[in-house]
Design an enzyme around this catalytic site. Structure first.
Site, PDB file in Angstrom:
ATOM      1  CG  ASP A   1      56.411  -2.965  51.353  1.00  0.00           C
ATOM      2  OD1 ASP A   1      56.443  -2.062  52.190  1.00  0.00           O
ATOM      3  OD2 ASP A   1      57.396  -3.290  50.648  1.00  0.00           O
ATOM      4  N   PRO A   2      57.227  -6.629  50.403  1.00  0.00           N
ATOM      5  CG  PRO A   2      59.021  -8.008  49.819  1.00  0.00           C
ATOM      6  CD  PRO A   2      58.265  -7.497  51.009  1.00  0.00           C
TER       7      PRO A   2
END
Length: 799
Positions: free
Chosen positions: A596-597
């Site tokens: 994430d991301p």
């Protein structure tokens, strides 16, 4: 009236007209216009076809050409029929200027300076046939490949497609009989054999008709339910398969009617549907289909076959050409869903005969594109072993048709099972072009149209060199928590060498000692610019696991040295400014490739694309993710363990956030307010999760293509208690971006109590009760916060 004559002492000679024809034939055999040879097929035991039938030979010899035929005991059409048609049967065919066959000849049997016509399987630089291509070039052979004989619209004019469809359909009907029997059902399909077991196709058709007659009498077990056959494509392959299907008591329906007939159809017939592109292909952005756009940009499209057709299919007959840029019909995940047990809604199980485990039973992949439109069809079957079973665990069993899974047949030389009809069919298409076929090689060189083959080949050979001899060199910057798994993954490939560079040499050396093909280097990026540039130059790719602020510095050197780069961090404005420079340098810099991301982006787009493919409009997008320890290992008050930079984790708790809720932009200010908007996440109650907004969610509306969403939030996921504990640290001034003099490198050792007293303005000599009351007053009497503070206080002295 014909005048009969006798030869002198040689018995009956024949009529005058035959005598003249014989003399004419003998004249042309002695002085032919050209010499053509049909070579013996000798690369596959099942190859009994020929490129031309005797009647084609008769026309060629009548036109004044000599035809040589290599003798073959395997060829389905006996040599005597070619001889009667005027051919000369002999082993030596070196006299011929044009030598035709079906499949490739062995390299040692290729004559130099001749013209050969056959399926070479070289136009995609297929590795298995590159030795043959080398030999053809060396011997200055002119190669004519049937695959490149096309009409003005690009459609092949010389192929066995129809007979591949015919043989494939016969085979899969036979396979269905075996599969049904394995599931406890005797069916009329048991009367149908493999295609090659019949003397000719007429016998096979009669067996299919007999099967159909029994179906029409209602002799199919009711527990099986109505059978549905789906044909993909509208070309010769699909038409050939449908020719056999039409011998059954069949009814064709539109694709949208398939669901109804699969549930409540007539058991005295079988149902078929033909799927064209417009039935299952839609543009990802708006769900429409434009045939012209699809031809030029197939990557813009996706298929909803897996949802709208496959669940109601008993047997799929796949006859479509697949290109890597085009959407797949079925993926591995789709197979797992299709194999889930179901019971036909229209019928109850017969006594002693259980219902089918699932509706989708079989695939006949006539196109035989491994890993292609049927992603999980990763290997072809053979005429010797025509069927395999593919189960939900991605296992392939070639030795049985029992168990749970999908029966698959994907023979890549199907027409060889019907050699006589296939030869006649192919010869009819080849004959008109026998002297004017497209040329691939000539005089030892690739002709301009096919020079791309050499480029494909060079690229593949360079990749092989890297794998076998040369090493792919990866520069990994940073030796922190995340670097270990990166190295472990990369070094699974023995052809990859990793250089891990860090200002903490001991950490880099520990990793180099733990993993193979790993070298440790000392690098302080703030002081050794020239050393950094030199390292980048010597590697094939750079993976930066440094703090995000250093990525632009690394990227500039990668651009200068024209070396690709990957990071896991968010795309910062400073990195975004380098896009034009990277494009000009011809390199790729990939950001946001972590969890994430990263993984969340990929999962998001898979979900969004599928929603659009299903004709939906995205109104709400809510995504929460995070790297969490296994529940049994979440054994500290934070319920968290640092798997990446602790600085990054802590900084994220005091960062601002922006998201969209009901068309209203919600802003969370920096400084810890983020932790106060944490909410329980109940979608997995057993894990007791919580989540809070993560940075600026609104900026993803455009890249995700969900401008229609009135709610858009990307959030961080944690076990419950994390936010409360972290909020206590923020309130005590323990998480901020300002330097703390008490924790400086030159500062004296300080205890946990001393540090907290200075942070909240207390004298370090106060009693424990006064100290605890002051802390309670600052953070509130929250159990999670106090547990965390007590847990941290176990360490008596710290820097």
């Amino acid at each position: 009236m014909l005048r009969l004559v006798r030869s002198q002492g040689r018995g009956f000679r024949g009529c005058v007209c035959c005598q003249r024809r014989f003399q004419h034939h003998r004249h042309h055999q002695q002085n032919p216009k050209s010499v053509i040879a049909i070579r013996r097929e000798d690369v596959n035991v099942w190859e009994r076809r020929a490129p031309l039938a005797p009647r084609h030979v008769r026309e060629i010899t009548a036109a004044g050409h000599k035809v040589l035929v290599q003798p073959s005991n395997r060829r389905a059409i006996h040599d005597r029929y070619y001889e009667k048609a005027g051919a000369v049967i002999q082993e030596d065919i070196s006299e011929a200027s044009l030598i035709v066959g079906v499949k490739r000849p062995p390299e040692e049997k290729v004559y130099p300076h001749k013209t050969y016509a056959f399926f070479s399987h070289t136009i995609k630089a297929q590795e298995a046939n590159m030795g043959l291509l080398d030999d053809l070039l060396k011997k200055e052979v002119r190669l004519i490949d049937y695959e490149k004989m096309v009409d003005p619209n690009g459609y092949r004019i010389v192929a066995f497609g129809q007979w591949a469809g015919v043989a494939g359909m016969i085979n899969i009907l036979h396979g269905l009989g075996l599969r049904f029997l394995a599931l406890g059902h005797h069916t009329p399909f048991m009367h149908i054999g493999m295609a090659h077991n019949y003397r000719n196709v007429s016998q096979a058709i009669q067996a299919v008709r007999d099967c159909g007659y029994e179906i029409s009498l209602g002799l199919m077990p009711k527990s099986i339910g109505p059978l549905t056959f789906v044909f993909t494509g509208t070309g010769n392959v699909s038409k050939g398969a449908q020719d056999i299907f039409n011998e059954l008591p069949c009814e064709y329906v539109e694709p949208h009617e398939l669901k109804d007939v699969s549930e409540s159809g007539d058991m005295t017939k079988v149902y078929g549907t033909v799927i064209s592109r417009h039935h299952h292909l839609i543009r990802k952005s708006d769900g429409l289909y434009d045939p012209l756009e699809y031809e030029n940009h197939p990557e813009l499209y996706t298929s909803h076959f897996r949802e709208t057709v496959a669940p109601y299919t008993t047997c799929l007959i796949n006859g479509i050409y697949w290109d890597p840029h085009t959407p797949r019909l079925l993926r591995r995940l789709d197979a797992q869903r299709l194999i889930r047990p179901v019971i036909p809604a229209s019928s109850s199980p017969d006594h002693g005969c259980p219902a089918l485990p699932h509706k989708f039973l079989a695939i006949c992949d006539i196109s035989a594109d491994t890993g292609g439109s049927i992603e999980f069809m990763t290997e072809c079957t053979t005429i010797e072993k025509p069927f395999c079973m593919y189960d939900a665990n991605q296992h392939i069993d070639h030795d049985s048709v029992e168990g749970n899974g999908i029966l698959m047949c994907s023979i890549d030389n199907l027409p060889a099972q019907l050699p006589i009809e296939a030869t006649e069919y192919f010869g009819d298409r080849l004959f008109p072009y026998i002297w004017e076929m497209a040329v691939i090689t000539s005089n030892g060189k690739l002709t301009p149209k096919f020079e791309y083959i050499q480029k494909l080949r060079e690229r593949r050979e360079s990749e092989q060199i890297l794998k076998k001899g040369g090493m792919k060199r990866v520069l990994l910057l940073g030796a922190g928590y995340v670097s270990g798994p990166v190295i472990e993954y990369l070094t699974r490939d023995a052809g990859t060498q990793v250089t891990v560079a860090s200002n903490l040499l001991n950490q880099a050396e520990d990793m180099a000692a733990k993993y193979p093909n790993t070298i440790a280097m000392m690098l302080d990026i703030t002081r050794q610019e020239s050393h950094l540039e030199s390292l980048i130059k010597d590697h094939d790719i750079v993976i930066s696991m440094l703090p995000y602020a250093f990525h632009p510095q690394v990227a500039k050197h990668c651009i200068k040295m024209k070396v690709n780069m990957v990071t896991a961090s968010y795309l910062s404005p400073a990195m975004k400014e380098l896009q034009k420079s990277a494009e000009d340098a011809g390199i790729t810099i990939v950001n946001e490739m972590g969890l994430d991301p990263g993984i969340d982006h990929m999962l998001a787009m898979e979900c969004i694309d599928q929603a659009k493919a299903d004709g939906c409009t995205v109104e709400t997008y809510s995504s929460f993710c995070g790297g969490l320890p296994a529940p049994e290992c979440s054994d500290n008050p934070l319920r968290y363990k640092f798997s990446w930079s602790p600085y990054g984790v802590l900084l994220n708790t005091i960062s601002p956030a922006i998201y969209l809720k009901d068309n209203q932009v919600v802003s969370v200010p920096p400084g810890g307010a983020l932790l106060d908007v944490t909410k329980p996440m109940d979608f997995m109650p057993g894990f007791n999760l919580e989540g809070f907004p993560n940075r600026d969610s609104t900026k993803y509306a455009q890249p995700y293509g969900i401008e229609s969403a009135h709610t858009l939030i990307r959030g961080t996921l944690r076990f419950r208690g994390f936010s409360s504990a972290m909020s206590g640290f923020v309130k005590l001034g323990l998480i901020n971006t300002e330097p703390c003099p008490q924790l400086g490198h030159t500062a004296s050792p300080v205890s946990w109590k001393e540090l907290l007293c200075r942070q909240i303005g207390l004298s370090t000599s106060v009693s424990s009760s006064v100290f605890e009351d002051a802390v309670y007053e600052r953070v509130g009497r929250d159990d999670f916060r106090m547990q965390s503070l007590r847990w941290w206080s176990i360490t008596p002295r710290m820097r």
